[in-house]
Design an enzyme around this catalytic site. Structure first.
Site, PDB file in Angstrom:
ATOM      1  CG  ASP A  13      -1.792  -1.265   1.246  1.00  0.00           C
ATOM      2  OD1 ASP A  13      -2.230  -1.714   0.177  1.00  0.00           O
ATOM      3  OD2 ASP A  13      -1.982  -1.831   2.345  1.00  0.00           O
ATOM      4  CE  LYS A  16       2.339  -2.592  -4.408  1.00  0.00           C
ATOM      5  NZ  LYS A  16       2.124  -2.229  -2.997  1.00  0.00           N
ATOM      6  N   GLY A  40      -4.644  -4.345  -3.552  1.00  0.00           N
ATOM      7  CA  GLY A  40      -5.645  -3.290  -3.708  1.00  0.00           C
ATOM      8  C   GLY A  40      -4.923  -2.023  -4.091  1.00  0.00           C
ATOM      9  CG  HIS A  41      -2.692  -1.822  -6.965  1.00  0.00           C
ATOM     10  ND1 HIS A  41      -1.727  -1.886  -5.992  1.00  0.00           N
ATOM     11  CD2 HIS A  41      -2.560  -2.954  -7.695  1.00  0.00           C
ATOM     12  CE1 HIS A  41      -1.035  -3.011  -6.145  1.00  0.00           C
ATOM     13  NE2 HIS A  41      -1.531  -3.677  -7.155  1.00  0.00           N
ATOM     14  CD  GLN A 228       0.472  -9.073  -2.805  1.00  0.00           C
ATOM     15  OE1 GLN A 228       1.034  -9.679  -3.703  1.00  0.00           O
ATOM     16  NE2 GLN A 228      -0.780  -8.691  -2.925  1.00  0.00           N
TER      17      GLN A 228
HETATM   18  P1  GDP Z   1      -0.754   0.222  -3.597  1.00  0.00           P
HETATM   19  O1  GDP Z   1      -1.374  -1.031  -3.099  1.00  0.00           O
HETATM   20  O2  GDP Z   1       0.718   0.273  -3.366  1.00  0.00           O
HETATM   21  O3  GDP Z   1      -1.104   0.520  -5.039  1.00  0.00           O
HETATM   22  O4  GDP Z   1      -1.348   1.422  -2.721  1.00  0.00           O
HETATM   23  P2  GDP Z   1      -2.888   1.632  -2.243  1.00  0.00           P
HETATM   24  O5  GDP Z   1      -3.670   2.129  -3.403  1.00  0.00           O
HETATM   25  O6  GDP Z   1      -3.370   0.431  -1.515  1.00  0.00           O
HETATM   26  O7  GDP Z   1      -2.689   2.747  -1.132  1.00  0.00           O
HETATM   27  C1  GDP Z   1      -2.131   3.990  -1.425  1.00  0.00           C
HETATM   28  C2  GDP Z   1      -3.183   5.079  -1.162  1.00  0.00           C
HETATM   29  O8  GDP Z   1      -2.521   6.327  -1.100  1.00  0.00           O
HETATM   30  C3  GDP Z   1      -4.231   5.237  -2.247  1.00  0.00           C
HETATM   31  O9  GDP Z   1      -5.438   5.608  -1.644  1.00  0.00           O
HETATM   32  C4  GDP Z   1      -3.673   6.341  -3.128  1.00  0.00           C
HETATM   33  O10 GDP Z   1      -4.703   7.073  -3.802  1.00  0.00           O
HETATM   34  C5  GDP Z   1      -3.026   7.212  -2.105  1.00  0.00           C
HETATM   35  N1  GDP Z   1      -1.848   7.955  -2.549  1.00  0.00           N
HETATM   36  C6  GDP Z   1      -0.839   7.572  -3.385  1.00  0.00           C
HETATM   37  N2  GDP Z   1       0.122   8.500  -3.440  1.00  0.00           N
HETATM   38  C7  GDP Z   1      -0.280   9.509  -2.603  1.00  0.00           C
HETATM   39  C8  GDP Z   1       0.313  10.736  -2.191  1.00  0.00           C
HETATM   40  O11 GDP Z   1       1.409  11.107  -2.596  1.00  0.00           O
HETATM   41  N3  GDP Z   1      -0.395  11.486  -1.284  1.00  0.00           N
HETATM   42  C9  GDP Z   1      -1.605  11.101  -0.789  1.00  0.00           C
HETATM   43  N4  GDP Z   1      -2.211  11.882   0.100  1.00  0.00           N
HETATM   44  N5  GDP Z   1      -2.184   9.939  -1.154  1.00  0.00           N
HETATM   45  C10 GDP Z   1      -1.525   9.152  -2.038  1.00  0.00           C
HETATM   46  P1  IMO Z   2      -0.953  -4.287  -2.171  1.00  0.00           P
HETATM   47  O1  IMO Z   2      -0.593  -4.838  -3.525  1.00  0.00           O
HETATM   48  C1  IMO Z   2      -0.898  -4.846   2.162  1.00  0.00           C
HETATM   49  C2  IMO Z   2      -0.979  -8.992   3.591  1.00  0.00           C
HETATM   50  C3  IMO Z   2      -2.217  -9.467   4.325  1.00  0.00           C
HETATM   51  C4  IMO Z   2      -1.587 -10.480   5.267  1.00  0.00           C
HETATM   52  C5  IMO Z   2      -0.502 -11.116   4.409  1.00  0.00           C
HETATM   53  C6  IMO Z   2      -0.902 -12.430   3.767  1.00  0.00           C
HETATM   54  O2  IMO Z   2      -2.228  -3.514  -2.156  1.00  0.00           O
HETATM   55  O3  IMO Z   2       0.199  -3.563  -1.553  1.00  0.00           O
HETATM   56  P2  IMO Z   2      -2.510 -13.062   1.754  1.00  0.00           P
HETATM   57  O4  IMO Z   2      -3.996 -12.865   1.573  1.00  0.00           O
HETATM   58  O5  IMO Z   2      -1.689 -12.409   0.695  1.00  0.00           O
HETATM   59  O6  IMO Z   2      -2.137 -14.499   1.966  1.00  0.00           O
HETATM   60  O7  IMO Z   2      -2.161 -12.314   3.148  1.00  0.00           O
HETATM   61  O8  IMO Z   2      -0.203 -10.159   3.403  1.00  0.00           O
HETATM   62  N1  IMO Z   2      -1.245  -8.423   2.262  1.00  0.00           N
HETATM   63  C7  IMO Z   2      -1.172  -7.106   1.981  1.00  0.00           C
HETATM   64  N2  IMO Z   2      -0.935  -6.045   2.784  1.00  0.00           N
HETATM   65  N3  IMO Z   2      -1.051  -4.664   0.841  1.00  0.00           N
HETATM   66  C8  IMO Z   2      -1.252  -5.723   0.016  1.00  0.00           C
HETATM   67  O9  IMO Z   2      -1.279  -5.622  -1.326  1.00  0.00           O
HETATM   68  C9  IMO Z   2      -1.363  -7.019   0.587  1.00  0.00           C
HETATM   69  N4  IMO Z   2      -1.575  -8.256   0.085  1.00  0.00           N
HETATM   70  C10 IMO Z   2      -1.492  -9.100   1.117  1.00  0.00           C
HETATM   71  O10 IMO Z   2      -2.840  -8.410   5.031  1.00  0.00           O
HETATM   72  O11 IMO Z   2      -0.950  -9.823   6.334  1.00  0.00           O
HETATM   73 MG    MG Z   3      -2.854  -1.643  -1.746  1.00  0.00          MG
END
Ligand code: GDP
Ligand code: IMO
Ligand code: MG
Length: 437
Positions: A13, A16, A40-41, A228
């Site tokens: 998270d 990416k 979850g992106h 991840q």
């Molecule tokens: P990922 O799994 O690595 O793709 O990241 P997620 O989407 O799960 O979580 C990142 C969150 O931060 C999302 O809600 C993005 O919209 C938000 N985000 C990404 N870059 C920035 C930033 O520079 N500032 C802020 N405030 N939010 C950001």
């Molecule tokens: P993104 O791509 C954050 C964590 C789960 C758990 C562990 C194993 O959005 O960064 P799983 O269901 O993969 O066997 O769970 O990994 N986990 C993540 N945590 N971001 C993710 O993906 C994750 N995908 C799995 O919470 O601790």
């Molecule tokens: Mg994510």
């Protein structure tokens, strides 16, 4: 940039999805190479009329949102076919063209029994649970390694599919009924479920390794997008509190069929603080801190899981982890995200080393037990109060924000090329151009 990998440098998270989207318009292919719909992106895109569209992607590569870019699900991914078509239908309903999507014939599929096993195993583990996303990821990768997995190509040969499902269920039904006291699955039902997707998925399926190889030979550009992150990688993460795939740059090669010699750039995505979902060690965690900084970061950063909605555990930036990620992945550039979230803090702690029973560790301790006991050694940096969400250049950032970023760069083992100052694509400070042709 012939082949570039984007990887998470912490526990996921990091942003990416936004980084992939930012680069999307300058690449020809975006490849998801590991994981499945545990990811979850969130991608936020400003429209021509000024309105904002927000997309939450799980299984599909973020490049699906970029017109002209071919999204690819590589051989290293585990595919839940129901989720695949749900996501495709949802995007089509929002007029996003998904017709270029290609899927590896060798990717594994997540069968219903593996989703069930993921959930019941977690319940059975009780206090030793991993805190998985419950999507069947671990059991499906276990089947792959155990050589009893079902692959996308098996959907096109019913005899083989039936034989494989029969083989897998022989053991799994015993486990479900005799150990977990659950109902088993019939071969007919599982086969019928999987076959129901065969015709729709068929036109998307190909030898994606060959497709990408030929694209690179033509001089086209390929972006490999990790799900991840480094500390969740099955080899390099905080095992057993990890996911079951290779989320690091090495995994980008095995999960896509692109050889390491083709990879010329590795972009590490790192948050200006740290979060984690699920169980496992997290030295700089703040949750429950009397000053309420953990709650501050969660609220200011909107730190709630895109996949499960769980509140993310929050803590300060950990430079030991960033250095480790730089080393394991060969990071050439960092994208530092969410710097805006730290606005308003009087001073910002950064973990520069760990204290383990009186011994200072500059690097990740060799033993996981020590990592569980690691106490962060903090250095403190002055904060800033100016709103930075509108900054687009390095010079526009307040001096204290620049000093914070410069300090992180110094400690983290690679240059910081982009700084995120908000969720939208445009809310980025480009320090060094990431696109290198
Ligand atoms: P990922 O799994 O690595 O793709 O990241 P997620 O989407 O799960 O979580 C990142 C969150 O931060 C999302 O809600 C993005 O919209 C938000 N985000 C990404 N870059 C920035 C930033 O520079 N500032 C802020 N405030 N939010 C950001
Ligand atoms: P993104 O791509 C954050 C964590 C789960 C758990 C562990 C194993 O959005 O960064 P799983 O269901 O993969 O066997 O769970 O990994 N986990 C993540 N945590 N971001 C993710 O993906 C994750 N995908 C799995 O919470 O601790
Ligand atoms: Mg994510």
């Amino acid at each position: 940039m012939p082949a570039t990998a984007i990887i998470g440098a912490q526990w996921g998270d990091e942003g990416k999805g936004k980084a992939t989207d930012l680069l999307g318009s300058s690449v020809d292919y975006v490849v998801k190479f590991n994981g499945g719909n545990n990811a979850g992106h969130t991608v936020v895109i400003k429209q021509a009329d000024g309105s904002v569209e927000k997309y939450a992607l799980h299984l599909l590569p973020s490049g699906i949102l970029t017109a002209g870019c071919t999204p690819v699900i590589g051989n290293g991914v585990v595919v839940d076919l129901a989720v695949l078509f749900e996501e495709i239908d949802a995007l089509n309903a929002r007029r996003v063209d998904t017709s270029r999507l290609r899927i590896s014939a060798s990717a594994h599929v997540i069968a219903e029994y593996n989703k069930q096993l993921d959930k019941v195993t977690e319940r059975f583990l009780g206090s030793r649970r991993i805190g998985t996303t419950g999507r069947g990821i671990g059991p499906t990768y276990a089947d792959k390694i155990n050589r009893i997995g079902i692959r996308i190509q098996d959907l096109f040969d019913e005899t083989i599919l039936r034989a494989k499902v029969e083989g897998a269920l022989e053991l799994k039904n015993q486990t479900l009924t005799k150990i977990y006291n659950r109902r088993g699955f019939t071969v007919d039902a599982v086969v019928a479920d999987l076959l129901s997707y065969a015709d729709r998925v068929a036109p998307m399926v190909c030898d994606t390794g060959l497709l990408l190889h030929e694209a690179l030979d033509r001089g086209e550009t390929v972006l490999l997008e990790a799900g991840q992150a480094t500390l969740l990688d099955v080899d390099h993460g905080t095992y057993p509190f990890v996911t079951s795939s290779s989320a690091t740059s090495g995994g980008a090669c095995t999960g896509s069929g692109i050889p390491p010699t083709r990879l010329t750039q590795v972009i590490g995505i790192v948050k200006a603080y740290t979060t984690r979902v699920g169980e496992g060690p997290f030295p700089t965690e703040l949750d429950g801190d009397p000053e309420g900084y953990g709650a501050f970061l969660r609220e200011a950063g909107g730190e709630f899981g895109v996949t499960t909605g769980r509140p993310r555990r929050c803590g300060w930036y950990d430079a030991v982890i960033a250095r480790y990620a730089a080393r394991v992945n060969g990071v050439t550039d960092f994208v530092l995200t969410k710097l805006d979230v730290l606005t308003g803090l009087a001073r910002i702690p950064v973990c520069v080393a760990y204290d383990v029973d009186g011994v200072r560790h500059q690097e990740m301790p060799v033993n996981q037990t020590d990592f569980h006991h690691a106490v962060p050694v903090y250095e403190y940096f002055p904060g800033w109060t100016e709103d930075i969400s509108g900054c687009r250049t390095w010079d526009e950032l307040p001096a204290d924000a620049r000093a914070y970023v410069a300090a992180l760069e110094e400690m983290s083992g690679a240059r910081i090329s982009v700084i995120g100052v908000g969720p939208e694509r445009e809310q980025s400070v480009i320090v060094h151009d990431l696109v290198r042709h």
